[in-house]
Design a protein around this motif. Structure first.
Motif, PDB file in Angstrom:
ATOM      1  N   ASP A   1     -10.292 -20.189  -2.923  1.00  0.00           N
ATOM      2  CA  ASP A   1     -11.519 -19.948  -2.157  1.00  0.00           C
ATOM      3  C   ASP A   1     -11.408 -18.685  -1.314  1.00  0.00           C
ATOM      4  O   ASP A   1     -12.414 -18.016  -1.046  1.00  0.00           O
ATOM      5  CB  ASP A   1     -11.824 -21.144  -1.251  1.00  0.00           C
ATOM      6  CG  ASP A   1     -12.304 -22.362  -2.023  1.00  0.00           C
ATOM      7  OD1 ASP A   1     -12.694 -22.206  -3.197  1.00  0.00           O
ATOM      8  OD2 ASP A   1     -12.287 -23.472  -1.451  1.00  0.00           O
ATOM      9  N   ALA A   2     -10.169 -18.357  -0.900  1.00  0.00           N
ATOM     10  CA  ALA A   2      -9.933 -17.154  -0.094  1.00  0.00           C
ATOM     11  C   ALA A   2      -9.780 -15.907  -0.947  1.00  0.00           C
ATOM     12  O   ALA A   2      -9.640 -14.801  -0.413  1.00  0.00           O
ATOM     13  CB  ALA A   2      -8.698 -17.340   0.777  1.00  0.00           C
ATOM     14  N   GLY A   3      -9.778 -16.081  -2.287  1.00  0.00           N
ATOM     15  CA  GLY A   3      -9.729 -14.920  -3.164  1.00  0.00           C
ATOM     16  C   GLY A   3      -8.442 -14.701  -3.920  1.00  0.00           C
ATOM     17  O   GLY A   3      -8.243 -13.614  -4.492  1.00  0.00           O
TER      18      GLY A   3
ATOM     19  N   LEU B   1      -6.176  -3.927   0.804  1.00  0.00           N
ATOM     20  CA  LEU B   1      -5.680  -3.307  -0.428  1.00  0.00           C
ATOM     21  C   LEU B   1      -6.776  -2.919  -1.408  1.00  0.00           C
ATOM     22  O   LEU B   1      -6.529  -2.147  -2.334  1.00  0.00           O
ATOM     23  CB  LEU B   1      -4.690  -4.249  -1.123  1.00  0.00           C
ATOM     24  CG  LEU B   1      -3.400  -4.544  -0.348  1.00  0.00           C
ATOM     25  CD1 LEU B   1      -2.555  -5.567  -1.098  1.00  0.00           C
ATOM     26  CD2 LEU B   1      -2.605  -3.263  -0.109  1.00  0.00           C
ATOM     27  N   GLY B   2      -7.969  -3.471  -1.245  1.00  0.00           N
ATOM     28  CA  GLY B   2      -9.070  -3.110  -2.128  1.00  0.00           C
ATOM     29  C   GLY B   2      -9.327  -4.146  -3.208  1.00  0.00           C
ATOM     30  O   GLY B   2      -8.490  -5.008  -3.495  1.00  0.00           O
ATOM     31  N   SER B   3     -10.467  -4.035  -3.814  1.00  0.00           N
ATOM     32  CA  SER B   3     -10.912  -5.045  -4.777  1.00  0.00           C
ATOM     33  C   SER B   3     -10.087  -5.069  -6.059  1.00  0.00           C
ATOM     34  O   SER B   3     -10.046  -6.090  -6.755  1.00  0.00           O
ATOM     35  CB  SER B   3     -12.384  -4.807  -5.129  1.00  0.00           C
ATOM     36  OG  SER B   3     -12.564  -3.512  -5.688  1.00  0.00           O
ATOM     37  N   ASP B   4      -9.424  -3.967  -6.389  1.00  0.00           N
ATOM     38  CA  ASP B   4      -8.653  -3.918  -7.635  1.00  0.00           C
ATOM     39  C   ASP B   4      -7.241  -4.479  -7.492  1.00  0.00           C
ATOM     40  O   ASP B   4      -6.560  -4.700  -8.494  1.00  0.00           O
ATOM     41  CB  ASP B   4      -8.554  -2.485  -8.146  1.00  0.00           C
ATOM     42  CG  ASP B   4      -9.894  -1.947  -8.627  1.00  0.00           C
ATOM     43  OD1 ASP B   4     -10.757  -2.769  -8.985  1.00  0.00           O
ATOM     44  OD2 ASP B   4     -10.075  -0.715  -8.627  1.00  0.00           O
ATOM     45  N   ALA B   5      -6.798  -4.710  -6.254  1.00  0.00           N
ATOM     46  CA  ALA B   5      -5.438  -5.199  -6.034  1.00  0.00           C
ATOM     47  C   ALA B   5      -5.312  -6.655  -6.467  1.00  0.00           C
ATOM     48  O   ALA B   5      -6.260  -7.436  -6.392  1.00  0.00           O
ATOM     49  CB  ALA B   5      -5.068  -5.070  -4.565  1.00  0.00           C
ATOM     50  N   VAL B   6      -4.124  -7.016  -6.928  1.00  0.00           N
ATOM     51  CA  VAL B   6      -3.846  -8.410  -7.250  1.00  0.00           C
ATOM     52  C   VAL B   6      -3.308  -9.101  -5.999  1.00  0.00           C
ATOM     53  O   VAL B   6      -2.482  -8.544  -5.277  1.00  0.00           O
ATOM     54  CB  VAL B   6      -2.847  -8.526  -8.416  1.00  0.00           C
ATOM     55  CG1 VAL B   6      -1.544  -7.824  -8.108  1.00  0.00           C
ATOM     56  CG2 VAL B   6      -2.585  -9.976  -8.747  1.00  0.00           C
ATOM     57  N   VAL B   7      -3.814 -10.289  -5.728  1.00  0.00           N
ATOM     58  CA  VAL B   7      -3.380 -11.062  -4.568  1.00  0.00           C
ATOM     59  C   VAL B   7      -2.943 -12.444  -5.051  1.00  0.00           C
ATOM     60  O   VAL B   7      -3.755 -13.203  -5.589  1.00  0.00           O
ATOM     61  CB  VAL B   7      -4.490 -11.205  -3.514  1.00  0.00           C
ATOM     62  CG1 VAL B   7      -4.017 -12.079  -2.355  1.00  0.00           C
ATOM     63  CG2 VAL B   7      -4.915  -9.832  -2.997  1.00  0.00           C
TER      64      VAL B   7
ATOM     65  N   VAL C   1      -7.875 -11.221   3.861  1.00  0.00           N
ATOM     66  CA  VAL C   1      -7.476 -10.075   4.689  1.00  0.00           C
ATOM     67  C   VAL C   1      -6.682  -9.078   3.844  1.00  0.00           C
ATOM     68  O   VAL C   1      -6.896  -7.863   3.934  1.00  0.00           O
ATOM     69  CB  VAL C   1      -6.656 -10.539   5.902  1.00  0.00           C
ATOM     70  CG1 VAL C   1      -6.156  -9.328   6.689  1.00  0.00           C
ATOM     71  CG2 VAL C   1      -7.474 -11.455   6.793  1.00  0.00           C
ATOM     72  N   ALA C   2      -5.769  -9.587   3.029  1.00  0.00           N
ATOM     73  CA  ALA C   2      -5.014  -8.705   2.135  1.00  0.00           C
ATOM     74  C   ALA C   2      -5.950  -7.957   1.204  1.00  0.00           C
ATOM     75  O   ALA C   2      -5.776  -6.765   0.928  1.00  0.00           O
ATOM     76  CB  ALA C   2      -4.003  -9.524   1.330  1.00  0.00           C
ATOM     77  N   ARG C   3      -6.951  -8.652   0.706  1.00  0.00           N
ATOM     78  CA  ARG C   3      -7.928  -8.024  -0.191  1.00  0.00           C
ATOM     79  C   ARG C   3      -8.673  -6.899   0.529  1.00  0.00           C
ATOM     80  O   ARG C   3      -8.887  -5.814  -0.035  1.00  0.00           O
ATOM     81  CB  ARG C   3      -8.918  -9.080  -0.680  1.00  0.00           C
ATOM     82  CG  ARG C   3     -10.025  -8.536  -1.549  1.00  0.00           C
ATOM     83  CD  ARG C   3      -9.575  -8.327  -2.962  1.00  0.00           C
ATOM     84  NE  ARG C   3      -9.159  -9.583  -3.572  1.00  0.00           N
ATOM     85  CZ  ARG C   3      -8.370  -9.661  -4.643  1.00  0.00           C
ATOM     86  NH1 ARG C   3      -7.910  -8.567  -5.199  1.00  0.00           N
ATOM     87  NH2 ARG C   3      -8.023 -10.828  -5.151  1.00  0.00           N
TER      88      ARG C   3
ATOM     89  N   ALA D   1       0.830  -1.203   0.000  1.00  0.00           N
ATOM     90  CA  ALA D   1       0.000   0.000   0.000  1.00  0.00           C
ATOM     91  C   ALA D   1       0.866   1.256   0.000  1.00  0.00           C
ATOM     92  O   ALA D   1       0.566   2.230  -0.703  1.00  0.00           O
ATOM     93  CB  ALA D   1      -0.926  -0.007   1.208  1.00  0.00           C
ATOM     94  N   ALA D   2       1.958   1.234   0.760  1.00  0.00           N
ATOM     95  CA  ALA D   2       2.798   2.424   0.909  1.00  0.00           C
ATOM     96  C   ALA D   2       3.480   2.828  -0.390  1.00  0.00           C
ATOM     97  O   ALA D   2       3.682   4.024  -0.636  1.00  0.00           O
ATOM     98  CB  ALA D   2       3.849   2.183   1.990  1.00  0.00           C
ATOM     99  N   VAL D   3       3.845   1.855  -1.218  1.00  0.00           N
ATOM    100  CA  VAL D   3       4.547   2.179  -2.468  1.00  0.00           C
ATOM    101  C   VAL D   3       3.609   2.167  -3.670  1.00  0.00           C
ATOM    102  O   VAL D   3       4.053   2.305  -4.803  1.00  0.00           O
ATOM    103  CB  VAL D   3       5.742   1.227  -2.716  1.00  0.00           C
ATOM    104  CG1 VAL D   3       6.716   1.272  -1.552  1.00  0.00           C
ATOM    105  CG2 VAL D   3       5.278  -0.203  -2.993  1.00  0.00           C
ATOM    106  N   ASP D   4       2.311   2.019  -3.401  1.00  0.00           N
ATOM    107  CA  ASP D   4       1.302   1.996  -4.463  1.00  0.00           C
ATOM    108  C   ASP D   4       1.553   0.864  -5.451  1.00  0.00           C
ATOM    109  O   ASP D   4       1.417   1.029  -6.669  1.00  0.00           O
ATOM    110  CB  ASP D   4       1.257   3.337  -5.206  1.00  0.00           C
ATOM    111  CG  ASP D   4       0.005   3.483  -6.066  1.00  0.00           C
ATOM    112  OD1 ASP D   4      -1.029   2.887  -5.716  1.00  0.00           O
ATOM    113  OD2 ASP D   4       0.068   4.183  -7.084  1.00  0.00           O
TER     114      ASP D   4
END
Length: 211
Positions: free
Chosen positions: A121-123, A100-106, A95-97, A77-80
């Protein structure tokens, strides 16, 4: 973001870069056509990784290539960064999602079909699968013998998200990993320790894209 287009994936590792600076390695890999860069550098403190992350964000943004941060959701998040890659002992993908938001890659590491299904299953958007071949790298799970291409096949067939093979991969064996069902391959020292990281990246891409 089209994760299925990720054919070559660089995981940074200053301790395996032959004394060269990580931004130099990343710039060469970007010039060679790398598809995604993961900031790892676990041996450095958080502030140093943050500063490095800002520089890598500049380089990857200019090249139009995604930047993923290993483990650290706060640093991503800090380095975008575009997202985060998590191991089996890290924060859960959901939790990461949330952070970081729905647009972030996990992304999530997995070495078995059960781990892969749980991650999806966790996204999880994609999986880092391995170690494929025997490796002593600290940047991939400690698997001396590796799960082999057949292990990759088992994971890839268990889920519907892209599977990226990692662990002991280079231009000589990358095609076997893709033939087993991986979308692409991730490497550490194959590029970072190479005498010519750009040419090595190009060779890796050629191997992955060959028929």
């Amino acid at each position: 973001m089209n994760h299925s287009s990720w054919r070559t994936y660089l995981v940074t590792g200053a301790d395996r870069s032959a004394g060269r600076e990580t931004p130099e390695i990343v710039a060469d890999a970007l010039a060679g056509g790398i598809d995604v860069v993961q900031l790892r550098e676990k041996g450095t403190d958080a502030r140093s990784r943050y500063r490095l992350g800002l520089r890598l964000r500049e380089l990857t943004a200019e090249a139009g290539v995604p930047l993923v941060v290993n483990d650290r959701v706060d640093l991503a998040a800090a380095v975008d960064a575009d997202g985060v890659h998590l191991g089996q002992s890290d924060l859960p993908a959901e939790v990461a999602r949330e952070q970081l938001g729905s647009d972030a890659v996990v992304g999530v590491s997995a070495s078995t079909p059960a781990e892969a299904r749980e991650a999806v299953d966790a996204g999880a958007d994609y999986l880092g699968v391995g170690a494929v071949y025997g490796t002593d790298s600290k940047d991939v799970p400690d698997e001396r013998d590796g799960i082999g291409p057949e292990g990759v096949r088992a994971v890839a067939e268990a889920v519907d998200v892209p599977a990226i093979g990692i662990g002991g991969i280079d231009a000589d064996n990358a095609r076997a990993v893709v033939d087993a069902g991986a979308t692409g391959v991730a490497v550490v020292s194959a590029i970072t320790a190479a005498e010519d990281p750009r040419a090595t990246t190009e060779a890796l891409r050629e191997a992955v894209d060959s028929e």
